[in-house]
Design a protein around this motif. Structure first.
Motif, PDB file in Angstrom:
ATOM      1  N   PHE A  23      16.896  13.795  57.566  1.00  0.00           N
ATOM      2  CA  PHE A  23      17.328  13.561  58.936  1.00  0.00           C
ATOM      3  C   PHE A  23      18.504  12.582  58.993  1.00  0.00           C
ATOM      4  N   GLU A  24      18.450  11.529  58.174  1.00  0.00           N
ATOM      5  CA  GLU A  24      19.513  10.515  58.192  1.00  0.00           C
ATOM      6  C   GLU A  24      20.871  11.061  57.753  1.00  0.00           C
ATOM      7  N   ASP A  25      20.874  12.237  57.099  1.00  0.00           N
ATOM      8  CA  ASP A  25      22.122  12.851  56.634  1.00  0.00           C
ATOM      9  C   ASP A  25      22.838  13.649  57.715  1.00  0.00           C
ATOM     10  N   THR A  26      22.148  13.902  58.819  1.00  0.00           N
ATOM     11  CA  THR A  26      22.687  14.819  59.825  1.00  0.00           C
ATOM     12  C   THR A  26      23.307  14.078  61.011  1.00  0.00           C
ATOM     13  N   ASP A  27      24.113  14.835  61.760  1.00  0.00           N
ATOM     14  CA  ASP A  27      24.740  14.280  62.957  1.00  0.00           C
ATOM     15  C   ASP A  27      24.026  14.829  64.195  1.00  0.00           C
ATOM     16  N   LEU A  28      24.620  14.628  65.365  1.00  0.00           N
ATOM     17  CA  LEU A  28      23.996  15.071  66.620  1.00  0.00           C
ATOM     18  C   LEU A  28      23.791  16.584  66.700  1.00  0.00           C
ATOM     19  N   THR A  29      24.579  17.339  65.954  1.00  0.00           N
ATOM     20  CA  THR A  29      24.454  18.796  66.006  1.00  0.00           C
ATOM     21  C   THR A  29      23.425  19.322  65.010  1.00  0.00           C
ATOM     22  N   GLY A  30      22.855  18.428  64.195  1.00  0.00           N
ATOM     23  CA  GLY A  30      21.838  18.837  63.243  1.00  0.00           C
ATOM     24  C   GLY A  30      22.369  19.303  61.904  1.00  0.00           C
ATOM     25  N   VAL A  31      23.666  19.142  61.691  1.00  0.00           N
ATOM     26  CA  VAL A  31      24.249  19.518  60.395  1.00  0.00           C
ATOM     27  C   VAL A  31      24.589  18.237  59.622  1.00  0.00           C
ATOM     28  N   VAL A  32      24.801  18.377  58.319  1.00  0.00           N
ATOM     29  CA  VAL A  32      25.142  17.227  57.495  1.00  0.00           C
ATOM     30  C   VAL A  32      26.482  16.656  57.970  1.00  0.00           C
ATOM     31  N   TYR A  33      26.496  15.351  58.220  1.00  0.00           N
ATOM     32  CA  TYR A  33      27.711  14.644  58.609  1.00  0.00           C
ATOM     33  C   TYR A  33      28.675  14.690  57.433  1.00  0.00           C
ATOM     34  N   HIS A  34      29.946  14.979  57.707  1.00  0.00           N
ATOM     35  CA  HIS A  34      30.921  15.258  56.652  1.00  0.00           C
ATOM     36  C   HIS A  34      31.011  14.168  55.579  1.00  0.00           C
ATOM     37  N   ALA A  35      30.923  12.903  55.959  1.00  0.00           N
ATOM     38  CA  ALA A  35      31.055  11.822  54.985  1.00  0.00           C
ATOM     39  C   ALA A  35      29.885  11.775  54.002  1.00  0.00           C
ATOM     40  N   ASN A  36      28.746  12.319  54.392  1.00  0.00           N
ATOM     41  CA  ASN A  36      27.589  12.290  53.496  1.00  0.00           C
ATOM     42  C   ASN A  36      27.783  13.191  52.285  1.00  0.00           C
ATOM     43  N   TYR A  37      28.658  14.172  52.372  1.00  0.00           N
ATOM     44  CA  TYR A  37      28.936  15.001  51.197  1.00  0.00           C
ATOM     45  C   TYR A  37      29.588  14.158  50.095  1.00  0.00           C
TER      46      TYR A  37
END
Length: 148
Positions: A23-37
């Motif tokens: 969950f902590e990897d995702t943004d408001l849209t429910g996808v992985v936030y780009h910087a987490n890659y």
């Protein structure tokens, strides 16, 4: 102090590293936030180096230097979502006296989620590039990808 343990594995010349999306990897849209890659890629590279016999911690603590990312080219191809099980594939595609180039892909099954090419250089504590330890170069030579 011993080298950090590795959690991935080599499959031939390609390193494989598993990542689960939390969950902590995702943004408001429910996808992985780009910087987490970038975090996923870094973990996979560090694990690959540990498996190759590169003890970054020992060299850093001895005051010899450390790797620094000089350049990264990243392309986002598809989203990953909460609960997805990803595999980060890493290949050593370039080897120079002062650094390495590693090609990486984050995969969700057969789908490429992210592709990146990372150049890391070895730097002295002063921040100036310097030759990486000879034993590291020797460890990398048999892992150098000579394909496409």
């Amino acid at each position: 102090m011993d080298a950090l343990p590795a959690f991935g594995r080599f499959d031939g010349l390609e390193h494989r590293f598993a990542v689960r999306v939390y969950f902590e990897d995702t943004d408001l849209t429910g996808v992985v936030y780009h910087a987490n890659y970038l975090r996923y890629l870094e973990r996979a590279r560090s694990d690959m180096l540990a498996l190759a016999g590169v003890d970054q911690r020992r060299v850093h603590e001895a005051g010899e230097g450390a790797y620094a990312v000089r350049d990264i080219a990243i392309q986002y191809r598809a989203p990953a979502r909460l609960g997805d099980e990803l595999i980060v594939l890493s290949r050593l595609v370039g080897l120079r006296p002062v650094g390495v180039v590693i090609q990486q892909r984050v995969m969700l099954g057969a789908t490429i989620v992210v592709e990146a090419k990372v150049e890391a250089v070895f730097v002295a504590p002063s921040g100036k590039p310097r030759r990486q330890p000879a034993q590291w170069v020797a460890a990398f030579e048999p892992l150098l990808w000579k394909g496409n």
